[in-house]
Write a protein that holds these residues in place. Structure first.
Motif, PDB file in Angstrom:
ATOM      1  N   THR A 115       0.846  -1.201   0.000  1.00 35.36           N
ATOM      2  CA  THR A 115       0.000   0.000   0.000  1.00 35.36           C
ATOM      3  C   THR A 115       0.880   1.250   0.000  1.00 35.36           C
ATOM      4  O   THR A 115       0.593   2.225  -0.694  1.00 35.36           O
ATOM      5  N   GLY A 116       1.967   1.204   0.760  1.00 34.87           N
ATOM      6  CA  GLY A 116       2.905   2.325   0.786  1.00 34.87           C
ATOM      7  C   GLY A 116       3.531   2.582  -0.575  1.00 34.87           C
ATOM      8  O   GLY A 116       3.745   3.737  -0.967  1.00 34.87           O
ATOM      9  N   LEU A 117       3.821   1.521  -1.321  1.00 33.50           N
ATOM     10  CA  LEU A 117       4.360   1.687  -2.672  1.00 33.50           C
ATOM     11  C   LEU A 117       3.357   2.412  -3.563  1.00 33.50           C
ATOM     12  O   LEU A 117       3.712   3.319  -4.320  1.00 33.50           O
ATOM     13  N   LYS A 118       2.094   2.000  -3.448  1.00 35.89           N
ATOM     14  CA  LYS A 118       1.037   2.627  -4.248  1.00 35.89           C
ATOM     15  C   LYS A 118       0.902   4.097  -3.888  1.00 35.89           C
ATOM     16  O   LYS A 118       0.845   4.966  -4.771  1.00 35.89           O
ATOM     17  N   GLU A 119       0.891   4.398  -2.596  1.00 32.30           N
ATOM     18  CA  GLU A 119       0.740   5.784  -2.147  1.00 32.30           C
ATOM     19  C   GLU A 119       1.914   6.649  -2.591  1.00 32.30           C
ATOM     20  O   GLU A 119       1.729   7.830  -2.934  1.00 32.30           O
ATOM     21  N   LYS A 120       3.106   6.082  -2.616  1.00 31.24           N
ATOM     22  CA  LYS A 120       4.289   6.828  -3.050  1.00 31.24           C
ATOM     23  C   LYS A 120       4.157   7.246  -4.517  1.00 31.24           C
ATOM     24  O   LYS A 120       4.456   8.388  -4.875  1.00 31.24           O
ATOM     25  N   ILE A 121       3.682   6.339  -5.369  1.00 33.25           N
ATOM     26  CA  ILE A 121       3.506   6.656  -6.790  1.00 33.25           C
ATOM     27  C   ILE A 121       2.362   7.655  -6.987  1.00 33.25           C
ATOM     28  O   ILE A 121       2.468   8.584  -7.799  1.00 33.25           O
ATOM     29  N   GLU A 122       1.273   7.481  -6.238  1.00 38.06           N
ATOM     30  CA  GLU A 122       0.161   8.424  -6.357  1.00 38.06           C
ATOM     31  C   GLU A 122       0.598   9.834  -5.970  1.00 38.06           C
ATOM     32  O   GLU A 122       0.233  10.812  -6.625  1.00 38.06           O
ATOM     33  N   LYS A 123       1.424   9.957  -4.915  1.00 37.87           N
ATOM     34  CA  LYS A 123       1.935  11.268  -4.511  1.00 37.87           C
ATOM     35  C   LYS A 123       2.860  11.840  -5.582  1.00 37.87           C
ATOM     36  O   LYS A 123       2.766  13.029  -5.916  1.00 37.87           O
ATOM     37  N   ALA A 124       3.713  10.995  -6.150  1.00 38.82           N
ATOM     38  CA  ALA A 124       4.608  11.464  -7.212  1.00 38.82           C
ATOM     39  C   ALA A 124       3.808  11.979  -8.401  1.00 38.82           C
ATOM     40  O   ALA A 124       4.168  13.000  -8.997  1.00 38.82           O
ATOM     41  N   ASN A 125       2.715  11.313  -8.727  1.00 35.71           N
ATOM     42  CA  ASN A 125       1.884  11.763  -9.842  1.00 35.71           C
ATOM     43  C   ASN A 125       1.208  13.099  -9.522  1.00 35.71           C
ATOM     44  O   ASN A 125       1.115  13.972 -10.383  1.00 35.71           O
ATOM     45  N   ARG A 126       0.751  13.264  -8.286  1.00 32.16           N
ATOM     46  CA  ARG A 126       0.161  14.555  -7.893  1.00 32.16           C
ATOM     47  C   ARG A 126       1.206  15.665  -7.970  1.00 32.16           C
ATOM     48  O   ARG A 126       0.930  16.760  -8.452  1.00 32.16           O
ATOM     49  N   ASP A 127       2.420  15.374  -7.499  1.00 30.19           N
ATOM     50  CA  ASP A 127       3.505  16.363  -7.556  1.00 30.19           C
ATOM     51  C   ASP A 127       3.846  16.707  -9.002  1.00 30.19           C
ATOM     52  O   ASP A 127       4.109  17.868  -9.330  1.00 30.19           O
ATOM     53  N   LEU A 128       3.837  15.720  -9.861  1.00 25.90           N
ATOM     54  CA  LEU A 128       4.133  15.935 -11.274  1.00 25.90           C
ATOM     55  C   LEU A 128       3.083  16.833 -11.931  1.00 25.90           C
ATOM     56  O   LEU A 128       3.397  17.628 -12.814  1.00 25.90           O
ATOM     57  N   ALA A 129       1.850  16.729 -11.475  1.00 34.07           N
ATOM     58  CA  ALA A 129       0.782  17.571 -12.019  1.00 34.07           C
ATOM     59  C   ALA A 129       1.038  19.045 -11.749  1.00 34.07           C
ATOM     60  O   ALA A 129       0.559  19.915 -12.485  1.00 34.07           O
ATOM     61  N   GLU A 130       1.820  19.345 -10.719  1.00 29.03           N
ATOM     62  CA  GLU A 130       2.128  20.732 -10.364  1.00 29.03           C
ATOM     63  C   GLU A 130       3.280  21.317 -11.186  1.00 29.03           C
ATOM     64  O   GLU A 130       3.513  22.515 -11.158  1.00 29.03           O
ATOM     65  N   VAL A 131       4.008  20.476 -11.881  1.00 26.02           N
ATOM     66  CA  VAL A 131       5.120  20.953 -12.708  1.00 26.02           C
ATOM     67  C   VAL A 131       4.535  21.625 -13.949  1.00 26.02           C
ATOM     68  O   VAL A 131       3.702  21.044 -14.649  1.00 26.02           O
ATOM     69  N   LYS A 132       4.966  22.850 -14.188  1.00 21.99           N
ATOM     70  CA  LYS A 132       4.396  23.644 -15.284  1.00 21.99           C
ATOM     71  C   LYS A 132       5.394  23.810 -16.425  1.00 21.99           C
ATOM     72  O   LYS A 132       6.576  24.067 -16.202  1.00 21.99           O
ATOM     73  N   TYR A 133       4.863  23.661 -17.635  1.00 27.26           N
ATOM     74  CA  TYR A 133       5.565  23.942 -18.879  1.00 27.26           C
ATOM     75  C   TYR A 133       4.604  24.700 -19.787  1.00 27.26           C
ATOM     76  O   TYR A 133       3.379  24.548 -19.669  1.00 27.26           O
ATOM     77  N   GLN A 134       5.142  25.460 -20.677  1.00 27.37           N
ATOM     78  CA  GLN A 134       4.296  26.277 -21.547  1.00 27.37           C
ATOM     79  C   GLN A 134       3.319  25.430 -22.365  1.00 27.37           C
ATOM     80  O   GLN A 134       2.164  25.788 -22.530  1.00 27.37           O
ATOM     81  N   TYR A 135       3.763  24.266 -22.829  1.00 33.08           N
ATOM     82  CA  TYR A 135       2.906  23.456 -23.692  1.00 33.08           C
ATOM     83  C   TYR A 135       2.392  22.194 -23.030  1.00 33.08           C
ATOM     84  O   TYR A 135       1.796  21.347 -23.673  1.00 33.08           O
ATOM     85  N   LYS A 136       2.585  22.059 -21.737  1.00 31.21           N
ATOM     86  CA  LYS A 136       2.074  20.882 -21.006  1.00 31.21           C
ATOM     87  C   LYS A 136       0.573  21.062 -20.819  1.00 31.21           C
ATOM     88  O   LYS A 136       0.121  22.114 -20.372  1.00 31.21           O
ATOM     89  N   VAL A 137      -0.199  20.037 -21.171  1.00 30.01           N
ATOM     90  CA  VAL A 137      -1.652  20.177 -21.158  1.00 30.01           C
ATOM     91  C   VAL A 137      -2.333  19.496 -19.970  1.00 30.01           C
ATOM     92  O   VAL A 137      -3.553  19.565 -19.842  1.00 30.01           O
ATOM     93  N   ASN A 138      -1.587  18.841 -19.110  1.00 29.92           N
ATOM     94  CA  ASN A 138      -2.254  18.244 -17.926  1.00 29.92           C
ATOM     95  C   ASN A 138      -1.679  18.776 -16.640  1.00 29.92           C
ATOM     96  O   ASN A 138      -0.664  19.365 -16.553  1.00 29.92           O
TER      97      ASN A 138
END
Length: 168
Positions: A145-168
């Motif tokens: 479960t901890g492995l799953k939560e670690k990846i889910e958090k990484a994906n949420r953090d990745l969503a905050e990374v901004k690029y001019q042409y990034k659409v998600n």
């Protein structure tokens, strides 16, 4: 406390890889032992180790070896305990060790991880032991479960990374 898992390696130079198995077993509260024995340099000691493991209470053996990587197969030939082989990267990026471990004859199986996959070997050993140990099964479930939560958090953090042409 008797060892349930035995970790064996061809030489102490394999310890940087195999210590990942030690750490995981320690975190999972699984008693284990660690030895360095060589299938080529100490064949009699390897055979005695393998033949005596079950009587010592060992349930699973994790064997790491590089290059010719005979250790897991030699152990499997001398015991009825499950043996998990860990090919250690050396020459040929570990492909030589991987092929040596997976090419076992019928009747002498060795479960095999990826190259330097000692942590996965320990997880597989824990999964085997957890079949008959509910408390260990619960610790394993929490780990996964901890492995799953670690990846889910990484994906949420990745969503905050901004690029001019990034659409998600």
């Amino acid at each position: 406390m008797d060892a349930l898992v035995s970790i064996i390696m061809g030489s102490t130079s394999d310890l940087p890889v195999m210590e990942k198995a030690c750490k995981l077993l320690d975190d999972m509260q699984v008693p284990f032992e660690v030895n360095a024995l060589s299938a080529h340099r100490t064949p009699d000691a390897v055979e005695a180790f393998a033949r005596g493991a079950k009587a010592r209470g060992v349930k699973v053996i994790i064997a790491g070896a590089g290059m010719a990587a005979a250790l897991p197969g030699v152990i499997a030939a001398s015991t009825t305990l499950p043996v998990i082989g860990v090919p250690i990267k050396g020459m040929l990026d570990g492909l030589d060790a991987l092929l040596s471990i997976v090419q076992m004859p019928p009747g002498i199986p060795v479960a095999t991880t990826g190259v330097n996959g000692a942590q996965n070997a320990a997880i597989l050993a824990v999964e085997m032991l957890a079949l008959a140990d509910d408390a260990l099964a619960a610790r394993l479930e929490a780990y996964k479960t901890g492995l799953k939560e670690k990846i889910e958090k990484a994906n949420r953090d990745l969503a905050e990374v901004k690029y001019q042409y990034k659409v998600n």
